[in-house]
Design an enzyme around this catalytic site. Structure first.
Site, mmCIF file in Angstrom:
data_model
loop_
_atom_site.group_PDB
_atom_site.id
_atom_site.type_symbol
_atom_site.label_atom_id
_atom_site.label_comp_id
_atom_site.label_asym_id
_atom_site.label_seq_id
_atom_site.Cartn_x
_atom_site.Cartn_y
_atom_site.Cartn_z
ATOM 1 N N ARG A 61 0.818 -1.218 0.000
ATOM 2 C CA ARG A 61 0.000 0.000 0.000
ATOM 3 C C ARG A 61 0.849 1.264 0.000
ATOM 4 N NH1 ARG A 61 -5.334 -1.583 3.692
ATOM 5 N NH2 ARG A 61 -5.835 -3.461 2.481
ATOM 6 N N ASP A 93 -15.549 9.362 10.151
ATOM 7 C CA ASP A 93 -14.504 8.432 9.749
ATOM 8 C C ASP A 93 -13.199 9.209 9.630
ATOM 9 O OD1 ASP A 93 -14.652 5.395 8.476
ATOM 10 O OD2 ASP A 93 -12.909 6.523 7.792
#
Length: 281
Positions: free
Chosen positions: A32, A141
């Site tokens: 990632r 979030d």
């Protein structure tokens, strides 16, 4: 990525967002982070670590945390929570709202919006007069990218697979994309939900108390110390008699010094001021 570089990134992810990456996750982290390196044209992990450790790299640090978080969500996931919400929680809250009261619900770690919209659909299914009531859902979030997706509220037909046909017909409208049909939640549903970026490890700017909190499949990514520090914070913003729903693999430990009481599968409640225990009434 060397062991030293992995350790540096893992330490930063833990400090900034409470994420825990053991050596067994090194390949996932490397994959990632490699995407971020290619995006930025940076040639080494050490240079990237220097960037995210600097003031100039503040925005990239957010993007790195976003790339390392797992955003898996679906409508009406862990359906028993929504059954409890409809049958046990909402009747009293709606009576309170119809008498002029204020009802607030928090979806913490809302990802791409399926959870708060499921809450909103549950409310609208039992309260056709919801637009006249002071009921709001805060959805937060850490990842601004998933919040942008949530705000649009558009989903594929596959993502609606678990939704009752009545809900689909009443709370979604069809929209065309380049290759087919998507479905967007209606304004009635979207108007109930407010999306905000929030890192649970930082200060919580919200005022007042929440009657219901959903924090599901979020704290499993934190270490034990971080988890133990979060549950009392949730209690501090939960109204007397308020409810807390957690994920299927999460439990509030018995050694935890809070007043939350287990009243159902992964369901907790604070006692009312006049009661000595919280129960499914």
């Amino acid at each position: 990525m060397s062991d030293t570089e992995f350790s540096a990134i893992a330490e930063i992810a833990h400090r900034e967002a409470g994420l825990v990456f053991t050596q067994g996750k090194a390949s996932l982290v490397q994959s990632r982070i490699n995407r971020r390196l290619r995006k930025l044209g940076i040639s080494s992990f050490s240079k990237y670590i220097s960037l995210i450790s600097s003031q100039q790299g503040e925005n990239e640090l957010k993007l790195m945390i976003s790339s390392l978080t797992t955003n898996i969500s679906s409508f009406f996931r862990e359906s028993h929570h929504f059954e409890i919400l409809a049958d046990k929680v909402l009747p009293k809250l709606l009576s309170y709202a119809r008498a002029g009261g204020r009802v607030r619900i928090w979806s913490a770690g809302c990802s791409t919006g399926q959870e708060p919209y499921s809450i909103a659909m549950t409310i609208c299914s039992v309260a056709p007069d919801v637009e006249a009531l002071d009921i709001k859902i805060l959805a937060t979030d850490i990842d601004e990218n998933v919040l942008n997706t949530a705000r649009v509220g558009t989903y594929s037909e596959k993502e609606l697979a678990n939704i009752d046909s009545n809900y689909r017909n009443n709370f979604f409208s069809k929209t065309q994309n380049g290759s087919g049909t998507d479905f967007q939640v209606t304004n009635q549903i979207r108007n109930l939900v407010f999306f905000r970026e929030l890192n649970l490890l930082r200060n919580w700017p919200m005022k007042g108390f929440f009657d219901v909190i959903f924090c599901r499949n979020v704290v499993i990514y934190f270490d034990e110390g971080t988890q133990l520090s979060l549950w009392p914070r949730f209690e501090s913003v939960t109204a007397p008699g308020g409810w807390l729903f957690v994920g299927h693999s999460e439990r509030l430990p018995e050694k935890l010094d809070t007043h939350f009481q287990n009243v159902g599968p992964t369901t907790y409640r604070l006692p009312n001021k006049s009661n000595t225990s919280a129960e499914l009434e």
